[in-house]
Every structure is written in C-alpha cells, then in structure tokens.
Design a protein around this motif. Structure first.
Motif, PDB file in Angstrom:
ATOM      1  N   ALA A 108       0.806  -1.216  -0.209  1.00  0.00           N
ATOM      2  CA  ALA A 108       0.082  -0.032   0.136  1.00  0.00           C
ATOM      3  C   ALA A 108       0.891   1.087   0.089  1.00  0.00           C
ATOM      4  CB  ALA A 108      -1.131  -0.121   1.197  1.00  0.00           C
ATOM      5  N   VAL A 109       0.531   2.278  -0.905  1.00  0.00           N
ATOM      6  CA  VAL A 109       1.145   3.598  -0.906  1.00  0.00           C
ATOM      7  C   VAL A 109       0.338   4.443  -0.345  1.00  0.00           C
ATOM      8  CG1 VAL A 109       2.004   5.172  -2.323  1.00  0.00           C
ATOM      9  CG2 VAL A 109       2.570   2.803  -2.979  1.00  0.00           C
ATOM     10  N   LEU A 110       0.688   5.060   0.869  1.00  0.00           N
ATOM     11  CA  LEU A 110      -0.097   5.994   1.578  1.00  0.00           C
ATOM     12  C   LEU A 110       0.452   7.315   1.617  1.00  0.00           C
ATOM     13  CD1 LEU A 110      -0.327   3.764   4.826  1.00  0.00           C
ATOM     14  CD2 LEU A 110      -1.726   3.719   2.839  1.00  0.00           C
ATOM     15  N   GLN A 111      -0.614   8.212   0.999  1.00  0.00           N
ATOM     16  CA  GLN A 111      -0.248   9.795   0.779  1.00  0.00           C
ATOM     17  C   GLN A 111      -1.248  10.670   1.396  1.00  0.00           C
ATOM     18  OE1 GLN A 111       0.581   9.173  -3.485  1.00  0.00           O
ATOM     19  NE2 GLN A 111       2.344  10.593  -2.843  1.00  0.00           N
ATOM     20  N   GLY A 112      -1.169  11.559   1.819  1.00  0.00           N
ATOM     21  CA  GLY A 112      -2.229  12.589   2.227  1.00  0.00           C
ATOM     22  C   GLY A 112      -3.047  11.879   3.291  1.00  0.00           C
ATOM     23  N   CYS A 113      -4.553  12.072   3.264  1.00  0.00           N
ATOM     24  CA  CYS A 113      -5.173  11.255   4.145  1.00  0.00           C
ATOM     25  C   CYS A 113      -5.471   9.861   4.246  1.00  0.00           C
ATOM     26  CB  CYS A 113      -6.819  11.890   4.147  1.00  0.00           C
ATOM     27  SG  CYS A 113      -6.876  13.670   4.470  1.00  0.00           S
ATOM     28  N   CYS A 114      -5.205   9.432   5.342  1.00  0.00           N
ATOM     29  CA  CYS A 114      -5.639   7.904   5.487  1.00  0.00           C
ATOM     30  C   CYS A 114      -6.103   7.564   6.851  1.00  0.00           C
ATOM     31  CB  CYS A 114      -4.368   6.913   5.342  1.00  0.00           C
ATOM     32  SG  CYS A 114      -4.363   5.255   5.435  1.00  0.00           S
ATOM     33  N   TYR A 115      -7.529   8.098   6.690  1.00  0.00           N
ATOM     34  CA  TYR A 115      -8.508   8.148   7.967  1.00  0.00           C
ATOM     35  C   TYR A 115      -9.532   7.056   8.021  1.00  0.00           C
ATOM     36  CZ  TYR A 115      -6.813  12.902   8.362  1.00  0.00           C
ATOM     37  OH  TYR A 115      -5.897  13.904   8.340  1.00  0.00           O
ATOM     38  N   CYS A 134       1.904  12.296   4.984  1.00  0.00           N
ATOM     39  CA  CYS A 134       0.863  11.393   5.296  1.00  0.00           C
ATOM     40  C   CYS A 134       0.267  11.328   6.669  1.00  0.00           C
ATOM     41  CB  CYS A 134       0.953   9.787   4.862  1.00  0.00           C
ATOM     42  SG  CYS A 134      -0.391   8.829   5.046  1.00  0.00           S
ATOM     43  N   LYS A 135      -1.316  11.405   6.794  1.00  0.00           N
ATOM     44  CA  LYS A 135      -1.577  11.282   8.228  1.00  0.00           C
ATOM     45  C   LYS A 135      -2.791  10.025   8.395  1.00  0.00           C
ATOM     46  CE  LYS A 135      -1.146  16.193   9.109  1.00  0.00           C
ATOM     47  NZ  LYS A 135      -1.662  17.509   9.698  1.00  0.00           N
ATOM     48  N   LEU A 136      -2.729   9.283   9.437  1.00  0.00           N
ATOM     49  CA  LEU A 136      -3.338   8.194   9.553  1.00  0.00           C
ATOM     50  C   LEU A 136      -4.250   8.383  10.845  1.00  0.00           C
ATOM     51  CD1 LEU A 136      -0.509   7.326   8.694  1.00  0.00           C
ATOM     52  CD2 LEU A 136      -1.459   5.189   8.419  1.00  0.00           C
ATOM     53  N   ALA A 176       3.208  10.511   9.902  1.00  0.00           N
ATOM     54  CA  ALA A 176       3.840   9.732   9.520  1.00  0.00           C
ATOM     55  C   ALA A 176       4.744   9.261  10.503  1.00  0.00           C
ATOM     56  CB  ALA A 176       4.198   9.917   8.189  1.00  0.00           C
ATOM     57  N   PRO A 177       5.666   9.856  10.827  1.00  0.00           N
ATOM     58  CA  PRO A 177       6.576   9.523  11.919  1.00  0.00           C
ATOM     59  C   PRO A 177       6.212   9.028  13.144  1.00  0.00           C
ATOM     60  CG  PRO A 177       7.501  11.784  11.137  1.00  0.00           C
ATOM     61  CD  PRO A 177       6.022  11.247  10.330  1.00  0.00           C
ATOM     62  N   GLN A 178       5.261   9.480  13.603  1.00  0.00           N
ATOM     63  CA  GLN A 178       4.469   8.822  14.574  1.00  0.00           C
ATOM     64  C   GLN A 178       3.937   7.424  14.327  1.00  0.00           C
ATOM     65  OE1 GLN A 178       1.553  12.030  15.284  1.00  0.00           O
ATOM     66  NE2 GLN A 178       2.514  12.646  17.317  1.00  0.00           N
ATOM     67  N   ALA A 179       3.264   7.304  13.145  1.00  0.00           N
ATOM     68  CA  ALA A 179       2.695   5.837  12.792  1.00  0.00           C
ATOM     69  C   ALA A 179       3.983   5.094  12.624  1.00  0.00           C
ATOM     70  CB  ALA A 179       1.985   5.969  11.292  1.00  0.00           C
ATOM     71  N   LEU A 180       5.239   5.562  12.053  1.00  0.00           N
ATOM     72  CA  LEU A 180       6.316   4.601  11.874  1.00  0.00           C
ATOM     73  C   LEU A 180       6.636   4.000  13.420  1.00  0.00           C
ATOM     74  CD1 LEU A 180       8.235   3.304   9.835  1.00  0.00           C
ATOM     75  CD2 LEU A 180       9.610   5.433  10.228  1.00  0.00           C
ATOM     76  N   GLU A 181       6.930   5.059  14.195  1.00  0.00           N
ATOM     77  CA  GLU A 181       7.164   4.403  15.606  1.00  0.00           C
ATOM     78  C   GLU A 181       6.494   3.636  16.115  1.00  0.00           C
ATOM     79  OE1 GLU A 181       8.439   6.681  19.845  1.00  0.00           O
ATOM     80  OE2 GLU A 181       7.713   8.148  18.104  1.00  0.00           O
ATOM     81  N   GLU A 187       7.473   2.065   6.176  1.00  0.00           N
ATOM     82  CA  GLU A 187       8.532   3.074   5.919  1.00  0.00           C
ATOM     83  C   GLU A 187       7.717   4.248   5.549  1.00  0.00           C
ATOM     84  OE1 GLU A 187      11.564   3.034   1.841  1.00  0.00           O
ATOM     85  OE2 GLU A 187      11.074   0.909   2.789  1.00  0.00           O
ATOM     86  N   ILE A 188       8.909   5.214   5.557  1.00  0.00           N
ATOM     87  CA  ILE A 188       8.494   6.601   4.921  1.00  0.00           C
ATOM     88  C   ILE A 188       9.392   6.942   4.069  1.00  0.00           C
ATOM     89  CG2 ILE A 188       8.347   9.082   5.710  1.00  0.00           C
ATOM     90  CD1 ILE A 188       7.743   8.226   8.616  1.00  0.00           C
ATOM     91  N   ASN A 189       8.767   7.426   2.983  1.00  0.00           N
ATOM     92  CA  ASN A 189       9.930   7.728   1.742  1.00  0.00           C
ATOM     93  C   ASN A 189       9.251   8.934   1.108  1.00  0.00           C
ATOM     94  OD1 ASN A 189      10.801   7.420  -1.031  1.00  0.00           O
ATOM     95  ND2 ASN A 189      11.882   5.748   0.115  1.00  0.00           N
TER      96      ASN A 189
END
Length: 268
Positions: A108-115, A134-136, A176-181, A187-189
């Motif tokens: 899955a490629v996640l950009q922008g809103c992912c709610y 990206c925000k989740l 995105a950094p919070q979701a990665l943690e 991954e964030i790219n």
C-alpha cells in the motif's frame, strides 16, 4: 479493467490498483466498497499477477467512510454489514481482509489522508509505504462506531494491545513519523510509489509459489500454535519442492537469471 471508482492496470505481472474518487478524497461510498471487492476477486483469479501496488488518486489514499452517502440509504448500509454467518466477512470487511487473503504480496502506498476506513484498508496490505506528509487515524470512535472493517486482523499483529486501544479510544490523527514509531507503517519515503514499484519488481524476481506460501504461512501462523506452524511449513515446503517454479528458481540462481517463472500454482 477500469471503473469510475477503482482502476486496475496490470503491467508485467504487477497490478496497479488506484482508489479513484478524488472529489471526495477517495471516501468510501457503497459503490466504492463494491468496486474494491470486485477488484480483489479479479486479482485472486489472475495467476499472472505476482505483486499488487494499492494507492489513492491525486495525492490521498482514502479519507474513510462517506458517512453521508451510506447513511442516506439504509438498504446500502444493511448490504455493507450483511453476512450469512457471524464469522464470515461482510462487504465492509472484505475490502480490508481481502488483501490479506490474496496469495500475492500487496504493497500500500499511503499519501495525504488515510483515515478511518482508509486505515482499515491499508492494514490489509502486507507492506505500507507512506509519504512524509501522510496522516493516519483509526477514527471510528469519533462517529460513535467501532472499527468493523477487519483492520484488527492485522493491527493485533503489528502493535501492542495497549497502543491499539489508545489509538482506537482517542481517534487521534497520527503523523507519518508517529505511525512509523508505532509500527503502523513499514517505511516513510519521499517517493513512496516509486519505492513500492522497486520493491514489487524485486518481488517479481522470486517464485510466485514461494511468495504465496510465505504469505499464507506468516499470516496464519503469526498468532497460531507452534504445532500448526510446524505443520504448515512442512506441507508448504513439500508442495514447493514438487512444483516447477522451485526448479526455475534454482535455474535462475545458477544458469539463466532471466528464465521466466510459470503462473502461480492453483493450490495456493
């Protein structure tokens, strides 16, 4: 195949699936649920496809359920939730768990809103690559709802129970950094789609039968018993040893690196 709400393009064994409702930030209407489910079923039958990249149109993955659209039609809401048996997946759940059930790696490629429902769908993928902006959010509690799209199938495997409860109770929006943690994404790219494509092309270099067996073994054994894990590994290995793609994999390593794999075996 192409529809108004989901597009599917298959190129060199890689399926590119786009959620395509940009005017609503790819929000999930009943018709979009049906379109996603149809694409999953099509991919399950197509043994030429060895990897899937799932993304959203125009810089957003999915903003979640289109509450107004679904609430305006009680019959559509009922069709989303209907199931013959409690343990079966209904339409709302199949758009998440369906990706896990495919015998194919899904990125899955996640950009922008992912709610909300967007996060539930993303959790159905095997790997999630997100852009930095990206925000989740597991957002259902804001609407007085429980997350009911089967995202918990994957969520319970990738983050601790207390973290899952915290995210679900609060409906907080994560960067995105919070979701990665937390382990919510892989991954964030800065170029998530290109990164996903490179990974998909790398996956294409390995046996589609082996990848199907690996996905099945890991998904089913992650929370299963040790005995079931050992049995599943042994059975999968026997089937792979008897298959032609295992022989082709050996030839690719020793003699002909460009020799093509055969289509995925039906028993996966």
């Amino acid at each position: 195949m192409e529809t108004d709400l989901v597009t599917l393009n298959i190129e060199q064994g890689i399926a590119h699936v786009f959620l395509n409702r940009p005017s609503k930030i790819n929000a999930l209407s009943y018709e979009m649920f049906k379109a996603i489910d149809k694409v999953i079923k099509q991919l399950a039958k197509d043994k030429r496809v060895n990897a899937v990249i799932l993304s959203g149109a125009e810089g957003n993955f999915c903003s979640g359920l289109d509450v107004k659209s679904v609430a305006s039609s009680p019959s559509k809401a009922a069709k989303l939730l209907f199931k013959w048996l409690p343990g079966n997946a209904n339409l709302a759940q199949r758009v998440s768990v369906g990706w896990q059930r495919l015998p194919i790696p899904v990125i899955a490629v996640l950009q922008g809103c992912c709610y909300g429902g967007g996060t539930q769908i993303a959790l159905g993928a095997d790997i999630r690559i997100a852009s930095p902006e990206c925000k989740l959010s597991i957002m259902e509690a804001k609407w007085g709802l429980v997350p009911d799209m089967a995202g918990l199938v994957a969520l319970r495997q990738i983050i601790a129970k207390d973290k899952a409860l915290m995210l679900t109770y609060s409906a907080d929006i994560l960067t995105a950094p919070q979701a990665l943690e937390l382990g919510l994404i892989s991954e964030i790219n800065d170029a998530p789609y290109e990164t996903a494509l490179v990974l998909a092309q790398k996956i294409m270099q390995t046996s589609p039968d082996a990848n199907a067996a690996i996905k099945r073994s890991i998904n089913q054994s992650w929370t299963g018993t040790v005995r079931s894990l050992l049995a599943r590994e042994s059975l999968s290995q026997i089937r792979l040893l008897m298959g032609k793609n295992r022989v082709i994999a050996a030839i690719r390593q020793t003699k002909k690196p460009d020799k093509n794999y055969q289509s995925r075996q039906s028993w996966w």
